[in-house]
Design a protein around this motif. Sequence first.
Motif, mmCIF file in Angstrom:
data_model
loop_
_atom_site.group_PDB
_atom_site.id
_atom_site.type_symbol
_atom_site.label_atom_id
_atom_site.label_comp_id
_atom_site.label_asym_id
_atom_site.label_seq_id
_atom_site.Cartn_x
_atom_site.Cartn_y
_atom_site.Cartn_z
ATOM 1 N N ARG A 192 2.184 -6.163 -6.818
ATOM 2 C CA ARG A 192 1.805 -4.932 -6.127
ATOM 3 C C ARG A 192 2.803 -3.819 -6.399
ATOM 4 O O ARG A 192 4.012 -4.057 -6.427
ATOM 5 C CB ARG A 192 1.732 -5.203 -4.628
ATOM 6 C CG ARG A 192 1.260 -4.025 -3.794
ATOM 7 C CD ARG A 192 1.262 -4.370 -2.322
ATOM 8 N NE ARG A 192 0.563 -3.374 -1.530
ATOM 9 C CZ ARG A 192 0.443 -3.424 -0.207
ATOM 10 N NH1 ARG A 192 0.993 -4.433 0.462
ATOM 11 N NH2 ARG A 192 -0.201 -2.466 0.442
ATOM 12 N N GLU A 197 1.511 3.287 -4.328
ATOM 13 C CA GLU A 197 0.566 3.493 -3.224
ATOM 14 C C GLU A 197 1.069 4.572 -2.280
ATOM 15 O O GLU A 197 0.308 5.447 -1.844
ATOM 16 C CB GLU A 197 0.356 2.175 -2.476
ATOM 17 C CG GLU A 197 -0.342 1.101 -3.292
ATOM 18 C CD GLU A 197 -0.386 -0.237 -2.562
ATOM 19 O OE1 GLU A 197 -0.372 -0.227 -1.308
ATOM 20 O OE2 GLU A 197 -0.420 -1.283 -3.230
ATOM 21 N N LYS A 219 -6.776 2.685 1.421
ATOM 22 C CA LYS A 219 -6.610 1.730 0.317
ATOM 23 C C LYS A 219 -5.311 0.958 0.463
ATOM 24 O O LYS A 219 -5.259 -0.258 0.214
ATOM 25 C CB LYS A 219 -6.642 2.473 -1.017
ATOM 26 C CG LYS A 219 -6.533 1.557 -2.229
ATOM 27 C CD LYS A 219 -6.602 2.357 -3.531
ATOM 28 C CE LYS A 219 -6.484 1.438 -4.736
ATOM 29 N NZ LYS A 219 -6.542 2.203 -6.020
ATOM 30 N N THR A 223 -5.278 -3.037 0.956
ATOM 31 C CA THR A 223 -4.595 -3.869 -0.035
ATOM 32 C C THR A 223 -3.720 -4.901 0.655
ATOM 33 O O THR A 223 -3.705 -6.083 0.268
ATOM 34 C CB THR A 223 -3.739 -2.995 -0.972
ATOM 35 O OG1 THR A 223 -4.594 -2.117 -1.711
ATOM 36 C CG2 THR A 223 -2.948 -3.862 -1.951
ATOM 37 N N HIS A 226 -5.963 -7.657 2.038
ATOM 38 C CA HIS A 226 -6.471 -8.579 1.011
ATOM 39 C C HIS A 226 -5.374 -9.528 0.524
ATOM 40 O O HIS A 226 -5.641 -10.704 0.265
ATOM 41 C CB HIS A 226 -7.044 -7.791 -0.161
ATOM 42 C CG HIS A 226 -8.269 -7.002 0.178
ATOM 43 N ND1 HIS A 226 -9.266 -7.484 1.000
ATOM 44 C CD2 HIS A 226 -8.659 -5.742 -0.180
ATOM 45 C CE1 HIS A 226 -10.214 -6.588 1.127
ATOM 46 N NE2 HIS A 226 -9.879 -5.514 0.431
#
Length: 242
Positions: A192, A197, A219, A223, A226
């Motif tokens: 990641r 982000e 988002k 993220t 998830h």
Amino acid sequence: MSSIGLSFGDDLAGDRPRSLTSAVQERLRTDILSTRLLPGQKLHIAGLAKQFSVSLAAVREALSRLVADGLVQASDQRGFRVSPVSPADLRDVTQTRVDIEGLALRRSIENGDRAWLGSVEQSFAALVAVPYTYPDDPTHHYEEWVVLHRIFHRTLVNACGSPWLLGFRDILHEQSERYRRLSIRRNTEKSRNVEAEHAAIVHAVLKRDADAAVAALSKHFLTTMHLVELATPKPLGIVDTA
């Protein structure tokens, strides 16, 4: 790995905790949010009182305050334990945070002045200046990053103009923090790019593009959700049956 956090004695010496009960509450809050105390773990009043060298009443009051915050559960038959987590709760917390924090961010972009925009830039710069995890242990956050991350996300919504909205937002942030820490403990975030982000959110904020900023924030939160869900078969801590 470097030592994490302050000792209990250090907490008592600081300005923030104003009583023994407050000191116990803050220490337990920190341990729950950092997942040093795992979801479902039983909290023994006598053991905590001995550990912290305080009265049973001080520990009981501290735990009751954490019940009100949703971080601890109380049962007449089974005492206190760290609030459990679940996939359904994760999705609920995440979606509600998207709704609440997205609204607060949108209002901040509408209401925020140049000083607020400057504070967003400064908080982001401070965040990217420190490591995301310990170099020798990618399963634990660098503690200064955790503090600056909290400040960054709060700064994004500080100009919304609603204490109620900020209060609800802060509660959801704490609940989300436990899930995020559980995710990184299992090293599911290794691919990641958190900095990117955050940068996408900041870029949209500085352009005063509310739609893009809220989309980037959503988002970012989804993220995290998830990645926690990927930490299977048992991504969500333990259930202490003792």
